[in-house]
Design a protein around this motif. Structure first.
Motif, short mmCIF file in Angstrom:
data_model
loop_
_atom_site.label_atom_id
_atom_site.label_comp_id
_atom_site.label_asym_id
_atom_site.label_seq_id
_atom_site.Cartn_x
_atom_site.Cartn_y
_atom_site.Cartn_z
N GLY A 80 -2.61 3.87 -3.18
CA GLY A 80 -2.43 2.92 -4.26
C GLY A 80 -2.12 1.54 -3.72
O GLY A 80 -1.56 1.40 -2.62
N VAL A 81 -2.47 0.51 -4.47
CA VAL A 81 -2.28 -0.87 -4.03
C VAL A 81 -1.63 -1.68 -5.14
O VAL A 81 -2.03 -1.60 -6.30
N THR A 82 -0.62 -2.46 -4.78
CA THR A 82 0.02 -3.39 -5.70
C THR A 82 0.00 -4.79 -5.10
O THR A 82 0.33 -4.96 -3.92
N LYS A 83 -0.39 -5.78 -5.88
CA LYS A 83 -0.39 -7.16 -5.39
C LYS A 83 1.03 -7.70 -5.30
O LYS A 83 1.85 -7.46 -6.18
N ASN A 84 1.31 -8.45 -4.25
CA ASN A 84 2.56 -9.20 -4.17
C ASN A 84 2.40 -10.49 -4.97
O ASN A 84 1.39 -11.19 -4.82
N VAL A 141 0.84 -1.19 0.00
CA VAL A 141 0.00 0.00 0.00
C VAL A 141 0.88 1.25 0.00
O VAL A 141 1.81 1.36 0.80
N ARG A 142 0.58 2.19 -0.89
CA ARG A 142 1.32 3.45 -1.00
C ARG A 142 0.37 4.60 -0.72
O ARG A 142 -0.64 4.77 -1.42
N ALA A 143 0.70 5.38 0.29
CA ALA A 143 -0.15 6.52 0.64
C ALA A 143 -0.02 7.61 -0.42
O ALA A 143 1.07 7.85 -0.96
N PRO A 187 -23.82 13.08 -4.57
CA PRO A 187 -22.49 13.69 -4.70
C PRO A 187 -21.96 14.32 -3.42
O PRO A 187 -20.75 14.54 -3.30
N SER A 188 -22.84 14.61 -2.45
CA SER A 188 -22.36 15.20 -1.20
C SER A 188 -21.72 14.17 -0.28
O SER A 188 -21.14 14.52 0.75
N LEU A 189 -21.83 12.89 -0.64
CA LEU A 189 -21.12 11.83 0.08
C LEU A 189 -19.78 11.60 -0.61
O LEU A 189 -19.74 11.37 -1.82
N LEU A 190 -18.68 11.67 0.14
CA LEU A 190 -17.35 11.46 -0.42
C LEU A 190 -16.86 10.07 -0.04
O LEU A 190 -16.79 9.72 1.15
N LEU A 191 -16.53 9.27 -1.04
CA LEU A 191 -16.01 7.91 -0.83
C LEU A 191 -14.50 7.94 -1.00
O LEU A 191 -13.99 8.22 -2.09
N ALA A 192 -13.77 7.66 0.07
CA ALA A 192 -12.30 7.63 0.03
C ALA A 192 -11.85 6.17 0.02
O ALA A 192 -12.17 5.40 0.94
N CYS A 193 -11.12 5.78 -1.01
CA CYS A 193 -10.75 4.38 -1.16
C CYS A 193 -9.44 4.26 -1.93
O CYS A 193 -8.81 5.26 -2.27
N GLY A 194 -9.03 3.03 -2.20
CA GLY A 194 -7.80 2.79 -2.94
C GLY A 194 -7.97 3.01 -4.44
O GLY A 194 -9.09 2.94 -4.96
N GLU A 195 -6.87 3.26 -5.10
CA GLU A 195 -6.88 3.42 -6.56
C GLU A 195 -7.46 2.17 -7.22
O GLU A 195 -7.00 1.05 -6.99
N GLY A 196 -8.53 2.35 -7.99
CA GLY A 196 -9.17 1.23 -8.66
C GLY A 196 -10.19 0.49 -7.81
O GLY A 196 -10.85 -0.43 -8.29
N TYR A 197 -10.35 0.90 -6.55
CA TYR A 197 -11.30 0.27 -5.64
C TYR A 197 -12.56 1.14 -5.54
O TYR A 197 -12.54 2.34 -5.78
#
Length: 221
Positions: free
Chosen positions: A139-143, A37-39, A112-122
């Protein structure tokens, strides 16, 4: 020889705490994180009725937000982390995206007034279902390989269970297995946070596929 190892597949934050919890139950816990995981940069403060969080990984991006902002998290452990950061108005769903969607619908948190914070591509389907604004917080990268200690324990038939806290970690774990590794799963329990995660696993590969609450199902050694 009795199996005594448990593989913990989640990344930080969460990996270290879960390893400690497993060891407190008397098992030999082995770190086998399947995601890196990359912030990303902190999310700029904006007007919104609430911020919905699909993973504790997104919380660091809210470091600049006022602590009276309404936060709705995917589950209780993420809610606890939000409260530890000082957020005062925190609510929790029951542990997966389906329950988060249901919670938002039942509390009139859509649009639209609800903000969804999630990972890139999630969270794409979730944002569409809720008609919410969406922002990538990390961001997320699979091992592509299991940790050496985890694979060795698996091949030696020392593993009692593998715990999964997200569908993505379950997918990454299965994709990283070599043929010999997969055969070793026949004596192993897959312990999943939710039914949705369990559904991503093929039951015939495992001794058992169980949910919810992996640590409760694991029990003491």
């Amino acid at each position: 020889m009795k199996r005594q190892a448990v593989l913990v597949t989640r990344p930080e934050p969460g990996l270290t705490g879960t390893l400690e919890d497993v060891r407190r139950l008397g098992w030999s816990a082995i770190a086998c994180p399947m995601l890196d995981v990359r912030a990303y940069a902190p999310i700029a403060v904006r007007e919104c009725v609430a911020v919905a969080i699909t993973s504790a990984n997104a919380l660091v991006a809210l470091q600049d937000w006022p602590r009276d902002q309404r936060i709705v998290t995917v589950g209780s452990s993420t809610a606890a982390r939000a409260r530890d950061m000082g957020f005062q108005w925190v609510e929790a769903a029951d542990g997966d995206a389906r329950s988060l969607a249901a919670y938002c619908h039942s509390h009139d948190l859509t649009g639209p007034s609800l903000l969804l914070a999630c990972g890139e591509g999630y969270g794409l389907d979730l944002a569409e279902e809720l008609n919410a604004s969406r922002v990538s917080a990390y961001g997320v990268t699979k091992n592509v390989r299991l940790a050496d200690a985890a694979r060795e324990a698996l091949l030696r038939h020392q593993v009692e269970a593998v715990v999964f806290y997200s569908g993505k970690t379950a997918d990454a774990f299965m994709e990283a297995l070599e043929e010999q590794d997969r055969k070793s799963l026949s004596g192993v329990r897959a312990l999943c946070l939710s039914e949705a995660i369990a559904a991503r696993l093929t039951e015939k590969d495992w001794r058992a596929v169980e949910w919810p609450d992996p640590l409760e199902r694991l029990g003491p050694y």
